[in-house]
Design a protein around this motif. Structure first.
Motif, short mmCIF file in Angstrom:
data_model
loop_
_atom_site.label_atom_id
_atom_site.label_comp_id
_atom_site.label_asym_id
_atom_site.label_seq_id
_atom_site.Cartn_x
_atom_site.Cartn_y
_atom_site.Cartn_z
N VAL A 20 1.34 8.06 -4.39
CA VAL A 20 1.87 6.68 -4.50
C VAL A 20 3.20 6.69 -5.23
O VAL A 20 4.19 6.05 -4.83
CB VAL A 20 0.85 5.77 -5.21
N ALA A 34 -1.71 -1.17 -5.09
CA ALA A 34 -1.31 -1.63 -3.76
C ALA A 34 -1.08 -3.14 -3.76
O ALA A 34 -0.12 -3.65 -3.17
CB ALA A 34 -2.36 -1.26 -2.72
N ILE A 63 0.89 2.57 0.77
CA ILE A 63 0.08 2.88 -0.43
C ILE A 63 -1.40 2.69 -0.13
O ILE A 63 -2.25 3.51 -0.48
CB ILE A 63 0.51 2.01 -1.61
N GLN A 110 -6.48 1.93 -8.10
CA GLN A 110 -5.61 2.30 -6.99
C GLN A 110 -5.27 1.10 -6.12
O GLN A 110 -4.13 0.87 -5.76
CB GLN A 110 -6.30 3.39 -6.16
#
Length: 318
Positions: free
Chosen positions: A102, A62, A84, A58
């Motif tokens: 996202v 970003a 994000i 994740q």
């Protein structure tokens, strides 16, 4: 930088941002699908076992968006990267579907940029049209100024030539007046001399004629009281007749010379009058034409200034 160049740069930058977002979306789709399924799918084995790996992916998403933002200098991408990160941090606590959020953020950004790109394309088409029309006006105004400048130059040159011709005519009229004045003076002197000399000849001729009359009458009488010298008288009469002939001939020649001089004077005076009238008329017409040309050139100059102002406005717009 001109308005057109500013718009081109802005459109290019927006295109780069749009491309970067599309790349980010594709990267997320290709590289995080497994993590998405592991983290939020129904086939989860152990949330504790996969949470660490999912969280790393994740934050990779970003970082990818942030890197693209730094590369392109896009404020929109930088803001998206921040959002994000916020979503990921919030999702890690709540257990929500982070990747869906996202992707939603990226999709929203893409749709927004695509709408802006479409608006930019419409604006660019309008700007291109305006630019083409403005360049056309620039060309038209430039040609018009050149045409007006040529007209002004031609009129000014013609006016200058006419003024030179008027000056030459003025000089010629002055010379003609001087010549006529000299002719008048000479004619007056010749007439005065003729009047004086012819009067003397006439007087002398009349005297000779009177003498001949007296002598002829005397020697023609037959009742003389003494023996007259007829031979001597005839000699005197013959001499007087020769003088009479010379006087008569001289007077005739003098009169003929006077009449010829007067006739020549009248001819030249008439020619001078005609030449004077012609030149004065030429001066009148040339002065009138030159004045009109100067006025027209001034008006054309005003027109050219107006067109130049319009051209300056067009150039400022460009």
């Amino acid at each position: 930088m001109t308005k057109a160049e500013d718009f081109e740069a802005e459109t290019k930058s927006r295109g780069e941002e749009l491309g970067a977002l599309a790349a980010a979306k594709q990267a997320l789709a290709e590289s995080t699908a497994g993590a998405d399924a592991l983290s939020y799918g129904l086939d989860q084995v152990s949330f504790l076992q996969t949470a660490s790996r999912a969280g790393a992916r994740q934050y990779d998403a970003a970082r990818l968006v942030r890197k693209l933002a730094e590369k392109t200098g896009s404020k929109g991408l930088a803001l998206l990267a921040q959002r994000i990160s916020n979503v990921i941090r919030a999702g890690s606590k709540s257990g929500d579907d982070v990747f869906a959020k996202v992707k939603g953020l990226i999709q929203d950004m893409l749709e927004k940029l695509e709408a802006e790109a479409e608006a930019d394309a419409t604006k660019k088409a309008y700007c291109d049209k305006e630019l083409a029309e403005t360049n056309g006006k620039k060309s038209d105004k430039t040609i018009e100024i050149e045409k007006l400048s040529t007209q002004i130059d031609q009129m000014s040159a013609k006016s200058a030539t006419l003024k030179e011709e008027v000056a030459a005519l003025g000089q010629a009229l002055g010379d003609l007046a001087t010549s006529q004045a000299q002719m008048d003076k000479l004619r007056a002197e010749e007439k005065e001399l003729y009047t004086k000399n012819s009067a003397e000849l006439v007087q002398g001729l009349n005297g000779v004629k009177m003498a001949l009359k007296v002598l002829n009458e005397y020697y023609a009488k037959g009742d003389k009281a003494h023996a007259a010298n007829d031979g001597g008288g005839e000699g005197i009469i013959g001499l007087l007749e020769v003088v009479e002939s010379d006087f008569t001939k001289g007077l005739a020649e003098m009169t003929a010379t006077e009449e010829a001089a007067l006739n020549q004077y009248d001819i030249e005076t008439k020619e001078n009058e005609i030449e004077k009238a012609t030149k004065e008329q030429d001066v009148k017409y040339k002065v009138k034409e030159s004045t009109e040309l100067d006025a027209t050139a001034a008006e054309t100059g005003t027109d050219r200034s107006g067109v130049q102002a319009e051209l300056d406005a067009v150039l400022e717009y460009l």
